[in-house]
Design a protein around this motif. Structure first.
Motif, PDB file in Angstrom:
ATOM      1  N   CYS A  89      -5.936   6.238  10.380  1.00 43.63           N
ATOM      2  CA  CYS A  89      -6.671   5.326  11.265  1.00 43.63           C
ATOM      3  C   CYS A  89      -7.546   4.326  10.525  1.00 43.63           C
ATOM      4  O   CYS A  89      -7.723   3.197  11.006  1.00 43.63           O
ATOM      5  N   TYR A  90      -8.100   4.718   9.374  1.00 41.55           N
ATOM      6  CA  TYR A  90      -9.093   3.868   8.737  1.00 41.55           C
ATOM      7  C   TYR A  90      -8.674   3.358   7.361  1.00 41.55           C
ATOM      8  O   TYR A  90      -8.667   2.151   7.118  1.00 41.55           O
ATOM      9  N   MET A  91      -8.317   4.259   6.452  1.00 41.43           N
ATOM     10  CA  MET A  91      -8.048   3.810   5.088  1.00 41.43           C
ATOM     11  C   MET A  91      -6.783   2.955   5.022  1.00 41.43           C
ATOM     12  O   MET A  91      -6.741   1.948   4.307  1.00 41.43           O
ATOM     13  N   GLN A  92      -5.755   3.341   5.771  1.00 41.68           N
ATOM     14  CA  GLN A  92      -4.560   2.505   5.797  1.00 41.68           C
ATOM     15  C   GLN A  92      -4.859   1.152   6.438  1.00 41.68           C
ATOM     16  O   GLN A  92      -4.330   0.122   6.014  1.00 41.68           O
ATOM     17  N   GLY A  93      -5.716   1.145   7.451  1.00 37.92           N
ATOM     18  CA  GLY A  93      -6.099  -0.104   8.084  1.00 37.92           C
ATOM     19  C   GLY A  93      -6.842  -1.018   7.124  1.00 37.92           C
ATOM     20  O   GLY A  93      -6.578  -2.226   7.053  1.00 37.92           O
ATOM     21  N   ILE A  94      -7.800  -0.462   6.387  1.00 42.50           N
ATOM     22  CA  ILE A  94      -8.540  -1.253   5.403  1.00 42.50           C
ATOM     23  C   ILE A  94      -7.600  -1.773   4.321  1.00 42.50           C
ATOM     24  O   ILE A  94      -7.665  -2.943   3.916  1.00 42.50           O
ATOM     25  N   GLU A  95      -6.705  -0.911   3.856  1.00 39.81           N
ATOM     26  CA  GLU A  95      -5.768  -1.329   2.810  1.00 39.81           C
ATOM     27  C   GLU A  95      -4.876  -2.475   3.309  1.00 39.81           C
ATOM     28  O   GLU A  95      -4.600  -3.427   2.568  1.00 39.81           O
TER      29      GLU A  95
END
Length: 380
Positions: A302-308
């Motif tokens: 939900c978060y780290m892939q989105g930021i990446e």
């Protein structure tokens, strides 16, 4: 601005050309003509589910000049600005709280235009027109949820009370953005950077890999898998999902580039999925679900892939969705959000105004406390 002004109510957007609406709505995907129409076309936000459309349309000299998405609500679900205590107070005094008028995007706690017009004067006219409609219908109250800053100015001028909330958003570096995900991690404090790396390592060691699908890369099987995950998340919490598979299919058909699926796989099988929406330079985290628990999987998907993804594609910000102090340790920082309220009964309006004054003071103190615990290295 001297042409004749007319404000009227419509129960659907069918007679409003999408090009006219979208020209004023801008690039926020949640207030685009296709998104709002799909909510009604697929029976997700209709009278039966507690969302009866009463959209305001403003015309100048017969030309479309503005609009305000507006619904009569028979409950407070799917709003993410909580007024249940207000409803209870009305009922304890023998007064009816529902139906109420709500200007919002159903099931979407995302800041965006609510007074869709090019000029401040027209935004004020829409805000006042909604108050007049609320009076004419003899209903308790009017609520504008997650409005843009320019809307807040107009709503304040029109006499609404403001309520502050908080979400957690990630910001890219101004200009060219972070050079890489590692460059982003390097700005975090040692402990937070170590924790992110540990969480990511757990997911990798579990054999999980990721695929990003956007726009026409998303086929029907990927949408089906996402919806199974989305549906499962609601069922695990003993709730029926707000949105249907048909809704997501219609959104994808109307605006495919607004959708990004982050799909996690392990042992050749799809395992989890997150849906993000993209408009302009911003990505919005919306829904996720999984078929199996793996430590760290939720944060990574939900978060780290989105930021990446944002770093790689040079998007300016990532809004991670409603609530969640836990997001701070992943680099999403507290960001104020707003709603605006008009209460018909003067006695309740005064009481709620006093409540909001105290709540705003407490919210500002809460945000200041959160900001003191930034996950990033201190400068200097």
């Amino acid at each position: 601005m001297n042409r004749e002004v007319e404000i009227h109510v419509v129960d659907s957007l069918d007679d409003i050309p999408a090009a006219d609406w979208n020209r004023l709505a801008g690039d926020n995907p949640f207030v685009r003509h296709g998104f709002l129409s799909a909510l009604q076309d697929t029976q997700c936000a209709v009278k039966r589910t507690g969302w009866r459309a009463h959209h305001l349309i403003l015309r100048r000299g017969g030309d479309f000049a503005g609009a305000m998405p507006l619904y009569l609500k028979s409950h407070s679900r799917g709003e993410y600005v909580f007024d249940h205590a207000w409803a209870d107070a009305f009922e304890r005094h023998g007064l009816r709280y529902y139906p109420k008028a709500v200007s919002a995007v159903p099931f979407s706690p995302v800041t965006g235009p609510r007074l869709i017009a090019a000029e401040h004067e027209d935004r004020v006219l829409l805000a006042r027109g909604a108050i007049e409609l609320t009076r004419r219908l003899d209903i308790s109250s009017l609520h504008v949820l997650f409005p843009h800053a320019q809307d807040i100015d107009a709503l304040t001028d029109a006499g609404y009370m403001l309520r502050e909330g908080v979400q957690f958003h990630w910001e890219n570096l101004p200009g060219e953005g972070y050079a890489s995900f590692d460059a982003f991690l390097a700005t975090m404090s040692h402990d937070k950077r170590k924790k992110v790396k540990q969480d990511r390592r757990r997911v990798t060691e579990a054999g999980v890999t990721y695929t990003w699908l956007r726009g026409h890369e998303i086929d029907q099987s990927a949408l089906d898998f996402f919806y199974d995950c989305y549906d499962n998340t609601y069922r695990e919490h003993w709730n029926a999902p707000y949105l249907s598979r048909e809704f997501f299919g219609q959104i994808h058909a109307d605006a495919p580039e607004s959708m990004l699926l982050v799909i996690a796989e392990a042992d050749g099988e799809r395992l989890a999925c997150a849906l993000n929406m993209i408009g302009g330079d911003t990505m919005y985290g919306r829904y996720w679900g999984t078929r199996e628990f793996i430590s760290g999987l939720h944060f990574e998907t939900c978060y780290m892939q989105g930021i990446e993804y944002c770093i790689e594609h040079r998007l300016a910000r990532f809004e991670g969705g409603a609530q969640g102090v836990h997001k701070m340790s992943r680099g999403l920082l507290p960001t104020p959000t707003w709603s605006a309220h008009w209460i018909a009964d003067r006695r309740f309006a005064e009481a709620i105004s006093e409540f909001l004054d105290a709540e705003t003071t407490a919210m500002n103190e809460h945000i200041e406390e959160l900001e003191a615990h930034t996950p990033f290295r201190k400068k200097g």
